[in-house]
Design a protein around this motif. Structure first.
Motif, PDB file in Angstrom:
ATOM      1  N   SER A 254     106.839  34.880  84.979  1.00 36.73           N
ATOM      2  CA  SER A 254     108.276  34.653  85.093  1.00 36.73           C
ATOM      3  C   SER A 254     108.901  35.474  86.224  1.00 36.73           C
ATOM      4  O   SER A 254     109.869  35.049  86.838  1.00 36.73           O
ATOM      5  CB  SER A 254     108.972  34.953  83.767  1.00 36.73           C
ATOM      6  OG  SER A 254     108.893  36.326  83.466  1.00 36.73           O
ATOM      7  N   LYS A 255     108.345  36.665  86.508  1.00 38.31           N
ATOM      8  CA  LYS A 255     108.885  37.503  87.575  1.00 38.31           C
ATOM      9  C   LYS A 255     108.479  36.999  88.952  1.00 38.31           C
ATOM     10  O   LYS A 255     109.274  37.007  89.883  1.00 38.31           O
ATOM     11  CB  LYS A 255     108.429  38.952  87.395  1.00 38.31           C
ATOM     12  CG  LYS A 255     109.063  39.639  86.215  1.00 38.31           C
ATOM     13  CD  LYS A 255     108.541  41.045  86.050  1.00 38.31           C
ATOM     14  CE  LYS A 255     109.110  41.667  84.777  1.00 38.31           C
ATOM     15  NZ  LYS A 255     108.485  42.946  84.470  1.00 38.31           N
ATOM     16  N   ALA A 256     107.235  36.624  89.093  1.00 34.46           N
ATOM     17  CA  ALA A 256     106.714  36.147  90.376  1.00 34.46           C
ATOM     18  C   ALA A 256     105.815  34.950  90.106  1.00 34.46           C
ATOM     19  O   ALA A 256     104.593  35.075  90.057  1.00 34.46           O
ATOM     20  CB  ALA A 256     105.929  37.256  91.068  1.00 34.46           C
ATOM     21  N   PRO A 257     106.419  33.769  89.888  1.00 34.51           N
ATOM     22  CA  PRO A 257     105.617  32.607  89.502  1.00 34.51           C
ATOM     23  C   PRO A 257     104.734  32.099  90.648  1.00 34.51           C
ATOM     24  O   PRO A 257     105.169  31.338  91.499  1.00 34.51           O
ATOM     25  CB  PRO A 257     106.644  31.566  89.090  1.00 34.51           C
ATOM     26  CG  PRO A 257     107.908  31.958  89.761  1.00 34.51           C
ATOM     27  CD  PRO A 257     107.836  33.447  89.958  1.00 34.51           C
ATOM     28  N   THR A 258     103.508  32.548  90.641  1.00 38.63           N
ATOM     29  CA  THR A 258     102.508  32.040  91.583  1.00 38.63           C
ATOM     30  C   THR A 258     101.538  31.183  90.783  1.00 38.63           C
ATOM     31  O   THR A 258     101.459  31.320  89.554  1.00 38.63           O
ATOM     32  CB  THR A 258     101.739  33.194  92.254  1.00 38.63           C
ATOM     33  OG1 THR A 258     100.965  33.865  91.248  1.00 38.63           O
ATOM     34  CG2 THR A 258     102.671  34.176  92.941  1.00 38.63           C
ATOM     35  N   PRO A 259     100.789  30.329  91.446  1.00 32.32           N
ATOM     36  CA  PRO A 259      99.807  29.529  90.691  1.00 32.32           C
ATOM     37  C   PRO A 259      98.841  30.397  89.874  1.00 32.32           C
ATOM     38  O   PRO A 259      98.478  30.039  88.756  1.00 32.32           O
ATOM     39  CB  PRO A 259      99.070  28.760  91.780  1.00 32.32           C
ATOM     40  CG  PRO A 259     100.066  28.627  92.885  1.00 32.32           C
ATOM     41  CD  PRO A 259     100.855  29.914  92.846  1.00 32.32           C
ATOM     42  N   VAL A 260      98.467  31.552  90.404  1.00 35.05           N
ATOM     43  CA  VAL A 260      97.548  32.440  89.688  1.00 35.05           C
ATOM     44  C   VAL A 260      98.212  33.002  88.435  1.00 35.05           C
ATOM     45  O   VAL A 260      97.612  33.023  87.353  1.00 35.05           O
ATOM     46  CB  VAL A 260      97.052  33.573  90.611  1.00 35.05           C
ATOM     47  CG1 VAL A 260      96.262  34.608  89.832  1.00 35.05           C
ATOM     48  CG2 VAL A 260      96.232  33.008  91.752  1.00 35.05           C
ATOM     49  N   ASN A 261      99.469  33.455  88.551  1.00 33.34           N
ATOM     50  CA  ASN A 261     100.183  34.006  87.390  1.00 33.34           C
ATOM     51  C   ASN A 261     100.432  32.950  86.314  1.00 33.34           C
ATOM     52  O   ASN A 261     100.293  33.224  85.130  1.00 33.34           O
ATOM     53  CB  ASN A 261     101.519  34.618  87.806  1.00 33.34           C
ATOM     54  CG  ASN A 261     101.358  35.921  88.547  1.00 33.34           C
ATOM     55  OD1 ASN A 261     100.296  36.524  88.539  1.00 33.34           O
ATOM     56  ND2 ASN A 261     102.412  36.352  89.199  1.00 33.34           N
TER      57      ASN A 261
ATOM     58  N   ALA B  27      98.999  32.944  82.508  1.00 32.18           N
ATOM     59  CA  ALA B  27      99.865  32.839  81.330  1.00 32.18           C
ATOM     60  C   ALA B  27      99.422  31.681  80.441  1.00 32.18           C
ATOM     61  O   ALA B  27      99.362  31.815  79.216  1.00 32.18           O
ATOM     62  CB  ALA B  27     101.322  32.666  81.753  1.00 32.18           C
ATOM     63  N   ASN B  28      99.101  30.548  81.054  1.00 35.77           N
ATOM     64  CA  ASN B  28      98.639  29.396  80.281  1.00 35.77           C
ATOM     65  C   ASN B  28      97.306  29.687  79.592  1.00 35.77           C
ATOM     66  O   ASN B  28      97.104  29.323  78.435  1.00 35.77           O
ATOM     67  CB  ASN B  28      98.518  28.161  81.174  1.00 35.77           C
ATOM     68  CG  ASN B  28      99.866  27.592  81.559  1.00 35.77           C
ATOM     69  OD1 ASN B  28     100.879  27.871  80.928  1.00 35.77           O
ATOM     70  ND2 ASN B  28      99.886  26.792  82.605  1.00 35.77           N
ATOM     71  N   ALA B  29      96.399  30.363  80.287  1.00 37.29           N
ATOM     72  CA  ALA B  29      95.099  30.712  79.704  1.00 37.29           C
ATOM     73  C   ALA B  29      95.272  31.692  78.544  1.00 37.29           C
ATOM     74  O   ALA B  29      94.605  31.566  77.510  1.00 37.29           O
ATOM     75  CB  ALA B  29      94.179  31.294  80.768  1.00 37.29           C
TER      76      ALA B  29
END
Length: 165
Positions: free
Chosen positions: A28-35, A39-41
């Motif tokens: 939520s703070k820095a929505p990158t594809p990795v983050n 979160a989804n995992a």
């Protein structure tokens, strides 16, 4: 494949602590594809752990979570229709989940249970009277939802229950 709808605000609160919370905060703070992927995992793992906690099998299928849509995707193979339905309910009766995509395969055809969403004022006896015509059949519903239910009086609005034939 079918999509089951659930009430996003109702259910087990699995996403508010530990690894899941840290991954969601980072996304939520820095929505990158990795983050977002992390979160989804983490959310998917929390759901898998909840399934295991309810003494349901965890092998033969995968659980994925898409936080953007609040959807759990369950795909693979399970032994019985009852196990399939209980897994779907474990996935959906989680706060933050709006839908469950059912991609589970059961080798033998069995009758499907109906699903019922609990509303304010419901009791298992009331639901049994509506579904079976006999309030004393509430234990049939209770047993069909074990181990997710641990007491017949502990249901809540928004919870989805299995109603066997």
């Amino acid at each position: 494949m079918s999509l089951f709808s659930f009430i996003k605000e109702a259910g087990e609160k699995l996403f508010g602590s530990g690894e899941t919370k840290a991954a969601q905060e980072a996304a939520s703070k820095a929505p990158t594809p990795v983050n977002v992927e992390a979160a989804n995992a983490a959310a998917a793992k929390a759901i898998q752990d909840y399934i295991a906690k309810n003494n349901l099998p965890t092998a033969g299928y995968d659980v994925k979570f898409d936080g953007a849509s609040g959807t759990v995707i369950v795909q693979g193979n399970v032994d019985t229709q009852e196990i399939k339905e209980k897994i779907l309910l474990c996935c959906g009766n989680v706060a933050g989940v709006e839908g469950v995509q059912d991609q589970l395969y059961v080798p033998s055809q069995e009758p499907e249970a109906r699903f019922y969403t609990v509303v304010k004022g419901d009791t298992l006896s009331k639901i049994a009277k509506d579904m079976y015509g006999n309030a004393n059949s509430y234990m049939k519903i209770f047993e069909a939802n074990r181990p997710m239910l641990n007491h017949p009086d502990k249901i809540y609005p928004g919870q989805v229950l299995r109603i066997p034939a």
